[in-house]
Structure formats: C-alpha cells, structure tokens
Design an enzyme around this catalytic site. Structure first.
Site, PDB file in Angstrom:
ATOM      1  N   LYS A 192       0.910  -1.119   0.037  1.00 60.90           N
ATOM      2  CA  LYS A 192      -0.218  -0.200   0.077  1.00 60.90           C
ATOM      3  C   LYS A 192       1.000   1.271  -0.136  1.00 60.90           C
ATOM      4  O   LYS A 192       1.877   1.398   0.724  1.00 60.90           O
ATOM      5  CB  LYS A 192      -0.858   0.217   1.406  1.00 60.90           C
ATOM      6  CG  LYS A 192      -1.934   1.148   1.293  1.00 60.90           C
ATOM      7  CD  LYS A 192      -2.843   1.018   2.648  1.00 60.90           C
ATOM      8  CE  LYS A 192      -2.199   1.561   3.730  1.00 60.90           C
ATOM      9  NZ  LYS A 192      -3.247   1.714   4.801  1.00 60.90           N
ATOM     10  N   ARG A 194      -0.021   5.394   0.624  1.00 61.71           N
ATOM     11  CA  ARG A 194      -1.009   6.353   0.974  1.00 61.71           C
ATOM     12  C   ARG A 194      -0.776   7.819   0.494  1.00 61.71           C
ATOM     13  O   ARG A 194       0.462   8.216   0.853  1.00 61.71           O
ATOM     14  CB  ARG A 194      -1.268   6.293   2.596  1.00 61.71           C
ATOM     15  CG  ARG A 194      -2.432   7.316   2.928  1.00 61.71           C
ATOM     16  CD  ARG A 194      -2.511   7.295   4.552  1.00 61.71           C
ATOM     17  NE  ARG A 194      -3.085   6.113   5.022  1.00 61.71           N
ATOM     18  CZ  ARG A 194      -4.450   5.831   4.703  1.00 61.71           C
ATOM     19  NH1 ARG A 194      -5.223   6.779   4.482  1.00 61.71           N
ATOM     20  NH2 ARG A 194      -4.985   4.562   5.302  1.00 61.71           N
TER      21      ARG A 194
END
Length: 314
Positions: A192, A194
């Site tokens: 991931k 962000r």
C-alpha cells in the site's frame, strides 16, 4: 470487588455498563455540565478516596470533546484522592498521529499521552493500538490488549481449509500473521501507498489469493478507502469469497454502507470498542463484544495479577 470504582464518560456508556456487569460492580455516576462559555465541568458522583478508580472512555467522535472530558475525569479523580487512576481506553484515536512524516508536523499520539499522564492517569488499558510504538509514548504502565481471540472465535465457525488472512498493508502484517496462526490459515499482505487520509493505492498483494476464502484484517476501518482498494486487487487475483474484519469499526462518512454494498463481501465483523454509528447497521455486520476481555483485565489489574497471561492460554 471491594475498593474499586468504575466511571464512564459520554463516549460509550453501554460498553462501560457491560464491563461492570461482568465485574459484578456498579457503574458509578458522572455528571457532565457545560458552562455558558462552552467549557466542560465533570463531577464524579461516587467516593474515590483511596480507591482503585477506572475511567472508561474511547476517543471517538467528537474526539476532542471526549478527550477533554476524559482529562477532566482524571483530574477529578486525582483531586478526590484516588489511590490509583487507570484510563480504560478501548480506542485511542490519536494513535494514528505517531510519526513525523512531513516537515513541522505535530505528533498527536505522544502529546495526548502526555496530557493524560499530566491530568492524573497512573495506568492505561488500551485495545489494539494503531502501531506498536504508541505504547512507548506513555510514561506510565500500559496494558495493551488485542481482539484477535474474539475475532478468531467467530471465524472458527467456518470451513477454514482454504482460508487466507490478508493485511491491507505491510504495517499490519504481523497482526495478520498472528491471526492466521490462531485460525491455522495462510497469510498475505498488500503493498500500500497512502497519498492522503482517504486516498491510497495497493499495487499488488503478496501471497496466495486465487481460489481462496479471504479474510481481510485491519486494526480499524474509518472511511474504508483502503479496504475498497484492496477488494479490487482481490477480485483481480480470483479470490473465492471475501470477509472483512477489524477491531475498531469507526465506519465514518458512510463507509459501512459502501462496504456492505459490495456484492462479494459476505460479512463485516468488528468489535464494540467504539459505538457503531446509529442507522448504519446492515445485515452483513457482526459486532463482537470485548467487554469480557476488558473486565478480566480490569479485575487482574485491581488484584495485581498478570494481564499478559490473558494471551497465554489457547
């Protein structure tokens, strides 16, 4: 239990009442008033002198109101000569502010921890902090519980022979691995990145997904953007079924509806560390109670017994 006094703030009184029911002690009343200038005033309406005082208050919306209320409760207990003040904080919202990842940025997790200690807290009982280092922000003892056993007990009712537990990111992979061990399942994690509080990308998932029954595990779900992004990758990789689990079901800005509207999400499981927003309930939602675990931890703290032993037995 003698010489114990349990108080609840305004954030989650139903959880506090449930904890007291398991302890077999009354929930002592608290009066919260507001002055004309909008300042709060708190009065603990039971004797605290030389007693073991427990203050139950998760930091949930409105976070700042509930935080100040908790600080005033600590100050009131200290002023009333409590022998010890333990803050029972099932959800620590400021734990997400745990690092300096931009210039001139505040680290709210540490500041709020200092405020609690300055207001009189002599011990903290927390549940599933956002990251391990938050534990070290407090200069008083912290008993850090997790809800993996409660979640695992729920999922043991399913066929787990082809199950993979998926962490949305590498930061939560250690918790996902521990959860997978409890279930005897495989583990995977998303890669991931962000960009903002509500904008993330997950480029890939490390682990076996094709033809597997997936349980997505996160510590909290707020806007749900991370989980929704992960669902796209799981579909691309050919997951057979998808269930979503977390400890803190914040479900802000209609997140619960967005998740439940996903046709391949069979179930959404959370605990009652925070109150689920009124009107947001769905047939796919399962709420598990962590009141028995909190009550047992409170009992052990009061009696001077090991809290870590709660995690030793299978």
């Amino acid at each position: 239990m003698r010489d114990i006094a349990v108080f609840s703030g305004s954030a989650h009184p139903s959880l506090a009442a449930e904890v007291c029911a398991h302890l077999g002690v009354p929930l002592s009343p608290v009066r919260v008033a507001r002055f004309a200038n909008d300042c709060l005033e708190v009065q603990l309406q039971a004797n605290c002198r030389e007693r073991d005082v427990f203050l139950i208050q998760p930091l949930v919306r409105p976070v700042q109101e509930n935080l100040v209320e908790l600080l005033l409760m600590c100050d009131a207990a200290r002023g009333a000569s409590a022998a010890r003040i333990t803050v029972v904080m099932p959800h620590y919202a400021y734990a997400r502010s745990d690092k300096k990842d931009a210039p001139r940025i505040s680290i709210g997790g540490r500041l709020v921890a200092d405020l609690m200690v300055a207001s009189g807290a002599s011990r903290v009982l927390a549940m599933t902090l956002h990251s391990p280092q938050v534990h070290g922000f407090f200069s008083v003892p912290v008993d850090h519980l997790h809800a993996l056993r409660e979640l695992a007990e729920h999922f043991r009712g399913y066929d787990l022979s082809r199950t993979t537990v998926v962490s949305p990111d590498l930061g939560n992979a250690k918790e996902a691995a521990a959860f997978a061990r409890l279930l005897g399942a495989q583990v995977a994690a998303g890669a991931k990145q962000r960009f903002a509080d509500d904008r993330v990308t997950i480029s890939s998932v490390i682990g076996e997904i094709a033809g597997r029954d997936v349980i997505v595990l996160d510590d909290e779900i707020a806007k749900g953007s991370t989980v929704l992004e992960l669902l796209d990758r799981l579909r691309e990789l050919g997951a057979r079924s998808i269930r979503v689990a977390c400890t803190h079901g914040l479900f802000a800005a209609g997140a619960l509806k967005r998740l439940s509207d996903q046709p391949d999400v069979l179930e959404i499981v959370c605990t009652n560390t925070v109150p689920v927003p009124a009107g947001d309930h769905t047939d796919k939602l399962r709420i598990l109670s962590i009141a028995p675990a909190l009550a047992e931890a409170v009992r052990r703290i009061h009696n001077g017994e090991s809290v870590s032993a709660l995690f030793d037995a299978p």
